[in-house]
Design a protein around this motif. Structure first.
Motif, PDB file in Angstrom:
ATOM      1  N   SER A  30       0.483  -7.225   2.494  1.00  5.82           N
ATOM      2  CA  SER A  30      -0.760  -7.930   2.261  1.00  5.82           C
ATOM      3  C   SER A  30      -0.896  -8.235   0.789  1.00  5.82           C
ATOM      4  CB  SER A  30      -1.951  -7.075   2.738  1.00  5.82           C
ATOM      5  OG  SER A  30      -3.169  -7.710   2.389  1.00  5.82           O
ATOM      6  N   MET A  34      -4.965  -2.699   1.574  1.00  2.63           N
ATOM      7  CA  MET A  34      -5.514  -2.496   2.904  1.00  2.63           C
ATOM      8  C   MET A  34      -6.665  -1.503   2.841  1.00  2.63           C
ATOM      9  SD  MET A  34      -2.200  -2.327   5.432  1.00  2.63           S
ATOM     10  CE  MET A  34      -3.218  -2.344   6.907  1.00  2.63           C
ATOM     11  N   ILE A  39      -5.415   1.187   7.484  1.00  2.00           N
ATOM     12  CA  ILE A  39      -4.273   2.092   7.328  1.00  2.00           C
ATOM     13  C   ILE A  39      -4.297   3.150   8.425  1.00  2.00           C
ATOM     14  CG2 ILE A  39      -3.195   3.806   5.819  1.00  2.00           C
ATOM     15  CD1 ILE A  39      -4.351   2.207   3.441  1.00  2.00           C
ATOM     16  N   ARG A  42      -3.143   1.630  11.635  1.00  2.00           N
ATOM     17  CA  ARG A  42      -1.700   1.364  11.628  1.00  2.00           C
ATOM     18  C   ARG A  42      -0.921   2.651  11.908  1.00  2.00           C
ATOM     19  NH1 ARG A  42       2.043  -2.827  11.659  1.00  2.00           N
ATOM     20  NH2 ARG A  42       0.850  -4.000  10.122  1.00  2.00           N
ATOM     21  N   PHE A  67       1.578   0.268   1.826  1.00  2.00           N
ATOM     22  CA  PHE A  67       0.306  -0.379   2.132  1.00  2.00           C
ATOM     23  C   PHE A  67      -0.331  -1.059   0.930  1.00  2.00           C
ATOM     24  CE2 PHE A  67       0.419   2.951   5.538  1.00  2.00           C
ATOM     25  CZ  PHE A  67       0.484   2.077   6.608  1.00  2.00           C
ATOM     26  N   VAL A  74      -4.642   6.778   0.483  1.00  2.00           N
ATOM     27  CA  VAL A  74      -3.720   7.367   1.459  1.00  2.00           C
ATOM     28  C   VAL A  74      -4.133   8.792   1.773  1.00  2.00           C
ATOM     29  CG1 VAL A  74      -1.358   8.186   1.799  1.00  2.00           C
ATOM     30  CG2 VAL A  74      -1.761   5.898   0.875  1.00  2.00           C
ATOM     31  N   GLU A 248       9.054   3.575   6.908  1.00  2.00           N
ATOM     32  CA  GLU A 248       8.594   2.189   6.902  1.00  2.00           C
ATOM     33  C   GLU A 248       8.877   1.499   8.225  1.00  2.00           C
ATOM     34  OE1 GLU A 248       8.520  -1.648   3.881  1.00  2.00           O
ATOM     35  OE2 GLU A 248       9.710   0.141   3.413  1.00  2.00           O
ATOM     36  N   LEU A 253       6.883  -1.923   9.819  1.00  2.00           N
ATOM     37  CA  LEU A 253       6.718  -2.775   8.647  1.00  2.00           C
ATOM     38  C   LEU A 253       8.032  -3.341   8.136  1.00  2.00           C
ATOM     39  CD1 LEU A 253       4.058  -0.618   6.802  1.00  2.00           C
ATOM     40  CD2 LEU A 253       3.703  -2.661   8.171  1.00  2.00           C
TER      41      LEU A 253
END
Length: 254
Positions: A30, A34, A39, A42, A67, A74, A248, A253
């Motif tokens: 992005s 985010m 997050i 996801r 992210f 996080v 990842e 992603l």
């Protein structure tokens, strides 16, 4: 909730499919950072679809890079997941996707057998035609996933079926409890699933819907309890948890 973080033989590791809409490796997901809720969703979705497997280490610095956020954001998301029992934090080692022990797994199923009958009894008293239509459409999606042999989608949709029932009751507290229990059940299935036996047969959800549609609360409850017993019974509780370091990819992603 205490959890184990032992690892499994490589033979139990699942292959990782790359979603068609994923960014290319190394590409930012992005242009803007985010939000914490995005997050959280996801990571939660990756757990429910078996991309993030029990025992996987969640490195704050790597997640922040993935992210495009700072480590504080996080850390907040991981704390939320930890509170829900989906993440376990070990001092001086970090955060890991939870690995419920066999005893913990049985406790989770026992909790579901207490919660879900109450949800069904309420829904049977207040059900609407739209509820039945939504549940049947959901089961149709499950059938499509089975036709495609999409194991991840099958288990994710199976968990979401139970969450949909809770949401229809309209009690936010019970919905939250059901969401957490369903997510933990997904972890249990990826840990202990017997590869030769399906954890959820195609007609069990349909039987529950038929009973709800007819207003037969006790039949719906009996079908649900049998359904939960069946899932628990086919799991191989002797199997150790697995671990995969490709964080990842497991988040879908790359």
């Amino acid at each position: 909730m205490s959890t184990s973080t032992s690892t499994a033989p490589s033979s139990r590791r699942k292959s990782i499919a790359k979603p068609d809409n994923s960014p290319l490796p190394g590409q930012a997901i992005s242009a803007r950072p985010m939000a914490g809720d995005a997050i959280y969703e996801r990571i939660l979705g990756s757990i429910m679809e078996h991309r993030l497997t029990p025992g996987t280490k969640l490195v704050e610095e790597k997640l922040a890079s993935i992210f495009g956020v700072n480590r504080t954001r996080v850390r907040e998301v991981l704390a939320r997941l930890s509170h829900e029992g989906l993440i376990t934090t070990i001092p001086n080692r970090g955060a890991f996707v939870a690995s419920p022990t066999p005893d913990e797994a049985r406790s989770i199923f026992a909790a579901r057998r207490l919660l879900e009958p109450a949800l069904l009894r309420h829904l049977c008293e207040h059900t609407q035609p739209a509820h039945i239509a939504q549940l049947r459409e959901h089961v149709a999606q499950e059938a499509k996933a089975r036709e495609n042999n999409d194991r991840r989608a099958i288990i994710r949709l199976s968990g979401e079926f139970h969450i949909r029932i809770a949401d229809m009751v309209g009690n936010p507290v019970m919905s939250k409890m059901m969401r957490e229990l369903a997510s933990l059940t997904c972890l249990i299935i990826v840990l202990y699933d017997s590869p030769t036996v399906p954890a959820c047969t195609h007609d069990e959800h349909g039987q529950i819907i038929d009973a709800i549609a007819a207003g037969r609360a006790e039949d719906a409850v009996a079908a649900m309890i049998e359904h939960l017993h069946h899932i628990e019974e086919v799991l191989d509780m002797s199997a150790p948890p697995s671990e995969d370091e490709d964080l990842e990819a497991m988040l879908g992603l790359n």
